[in-house]
Design an enzyme around this catalytic site. Structure first.
Site, PDB file in Angstrom:
ATOM      1  N   ASP A 207       0.870  -1.172   0.000  1.00 46.13           N
ATOM      2  CA  ASP A 207       0.000   0.000   0.000  1.00 46.13           C
ATOM      3  C   ASP A 207       0.917   1.235   0.000  1.00 46.13           C
ATOM      4  OD1 ASP A 207      -1.535   2.221   0.814  1.00 46.13           O
ATOM      5  OD2 ASP A 207      -3.042   0.883   1.686  1.00 46.13           O
ATOM      6  N   LYS A 233      -3.455  12.373  -1.690  1.00 45.18           N
ATOM      7  CA  LYS A 233      -2.517  12.756  -0.623  1.00 45.18           C
ATOM      8  C   LYS A 233      -1.374  13.555  -1.264  1.00 45.18           C
ATOM      9  CE  LYS A 233      -4.350   9.206   2.346  1.00 45.18           C
ATOM     10  NZ  LYS A 233      -4.348   7.817   2.784  1.00 45.18           N
ATOM     11  N   ARG A 381      -0.290  14.415  13.777  1.00 44.12           N
ATOM     12  CA  ARG A 381       0.592  14.180  12.626  1.00 44.12           C
ATOM     13  C   ARG A 381       0.907  15.513  11.975  1.00 44.12           C
ATOM     14  NH1 ARG A 381      -1.947   9.762   8.626  1.00 44.12           N
ATOM     15  NH2 ARG A 381      -3.499  11.415   8.465  1.00 44.12           N
TER      16      ARG A 381
END
Ligand SMILES: *Cc1c(COP(=O)(O)O)cnc(C)c1O
Length: 406
Positions: A207, A233, A381
């Protein structure tokens, strides 16, 4: 000089020396946003996109109408797949398509892989992997009578070859791992792990959601069988832009995915009584591709190509190294933990920090225009998308976390 002033000087020096700094103004302004640190979840749009999308509606769709399918759209999933492969995957043409979502492609390819290893009845997957990866593996196991075997690596340093070697056997059909861990940012050793999975006679599915477009890779050279990844992303394709899948040439025609739609048939327009799969990579398609949702990633891929993926990685390492330094000086004294590897060679494009106040603090940060994301139970994050993020912006984010703690 105070620690803050010194860090700010260092950030500005790094930004002045940044060979990719000219990409920063290409991204749209977000009024009120002081630091966008979530490009690893949803990349920012390029400034040119309203014009790109407008031109598509006016010309390709509005003027050419259905003729555009023949003129360009039929081949777009493969053309764009080849572009991703060339720019970011280290893979030759004819092995990558854009389609569906990551979740759906994971399903199709896990099913295909398990069916291709008859007599083997285990799927190895990491316990800390992204939920959709685990849920889909569990569903595929249920449908095929296979059993899940869990790898349980250290949460910060991530999965190692030794972790995988301890669980693979002659029963393993497929191993499913993330190249970069979505929480810690730990970077797995793709070539070494792929090799030991092959030594056990199993297939390897990587992935790439958190590594594509930020960490260079060489799928062909490293013998990877299957890979899937997101485009919204680090490829900035926009919310819900379709995913991509890589299927190594030697497996095409042998591994067949189970959603037998007309787009994966040998002759799309034969309208025949039964499905006969096409031999090549197009078999991974099922139905009509979302052409409009493939627009935004194209100019971003051009930018990554222009910068070069190795230079993108160098900037990424500089940003995460700087974020770790800022963490050491500004946040560690407040009891914040570093939940990512310290060594850049073992880290992807984001770092994660932990503190039991972070769920609350994330709300404060968002309200003040500083946008990282929160991951249960106590992690923030800091996603540092190289082409759209400066060192100074990174520091503004870390300073806001410190101020919120105080
Ligand atoms: C983001 C992400 C996904 C998302 O899957 P979707 O089908 O696009 O929702 C899946 N796996 C990983 C590891 C991710 O980081």
């Amino acid at each position: 000089m105070t620690a803050t002033a010194d860090l700010m000087d260092r950030a500005r020096l790094l930004d002045e020396a940044d060979p990719l700094a000219h990409h920063l103004p290409a991204f749209a302004d977000a009024p009120g946003v002081i630091a966008y640190l979530d490009g690893n979840s949803l990349g920012r749009p390029l400034r040119e996109l309203p014009e790109t999308v407008g031109a598509f509606i006016r010309d390709d769709w509005g003027t050419r109408l259905i003729r555009s399918w023949d003129e360009q759209w039929m081949e777009l999933p493969m053309v764009l797949g080849d572009r991703i492969a060339e720019v970011a995957l280290g893979a030759a043409a004819g092995q990558t398509v854009v389609a569906d979502s990551t979740s759906v492609l994971l399903y199709k390819l896990m099913r295909a892989a398990v069916a291709a290893r008859p007599g083997r009845d285990e799927i190895v997957i990491e316990a800390g992997n992204f939920p959709t990866d685990r849920f889909i593996a569990a569903g595929v196991a249920q449908e095929t009578g296979a059993t899940l075997r869990w790898v349980e690596p250290d949460a910060v340093t991530g999965v190692t070859g030794a972790d995988v070697a301890a669980v693979v056997s002659e029963r393993t059909a497929l191993v499913v791992l993330s190249h970069v861990d979505y929480r810690s940012g730990a970077l797995a050793d793709m070539p070494a792990i792929t090799e030991l999975v092959h030594d056990a006679g199993a297939l390897m599915l990587w992935d790439l959601c958190h590594s594509v477009g930020v960490v260079p890779m060489r799928l062909d050279e490293w013998g990877v069988d299957i890979a899937v990844g997101c485009t919204y992303k680090y490829l900035n394709g926009g919310p819900g832009s379709p995913a991509f899948a890589y299927l190594r040439a030697e497996h095409q025609g042998r591994l067949t995915q189970p959603i037998h739609g007309w787009w994966g048939a040998a002759d799309i327009f034969a309208m025949g009584p039964e499905y006969a799969p096409v031999g090549g990579i197009r078999q991974l398609l099922s139905g009509t591709p979302p052409v409009m949702s493939m627009l935004a990633m194209q100019p971003m891929l051009d930018r990554i190509a222009d910068a070069g993926i190795d230079a993108v990685r160098a900037k990424s390492v500089s940003l995460t190294d700087f974020a770790v330094q800022a963490y050491d000086e500004l946040l560690a004294p407040h009891g914040v933990r570093l939940l990512s590897p310290r060594d850049a060679a073992h880290r992807g494009g984001h770092i994660t920090i932990g503190h039991d106040t972070f769920q609350e603090i994330t709300k404060t940060l968002w309200a003040g225009g500083v946008i990282p994301d929160f991951r249960f139970p106590d992690g923030i994050r800091l996603g540092l998308s190289p082409l759209s993020t400066s060192h100074e912006e990174t520091l503004r984010g870390v300073l806001a976390v410190r101020d919120a703690l105080a």
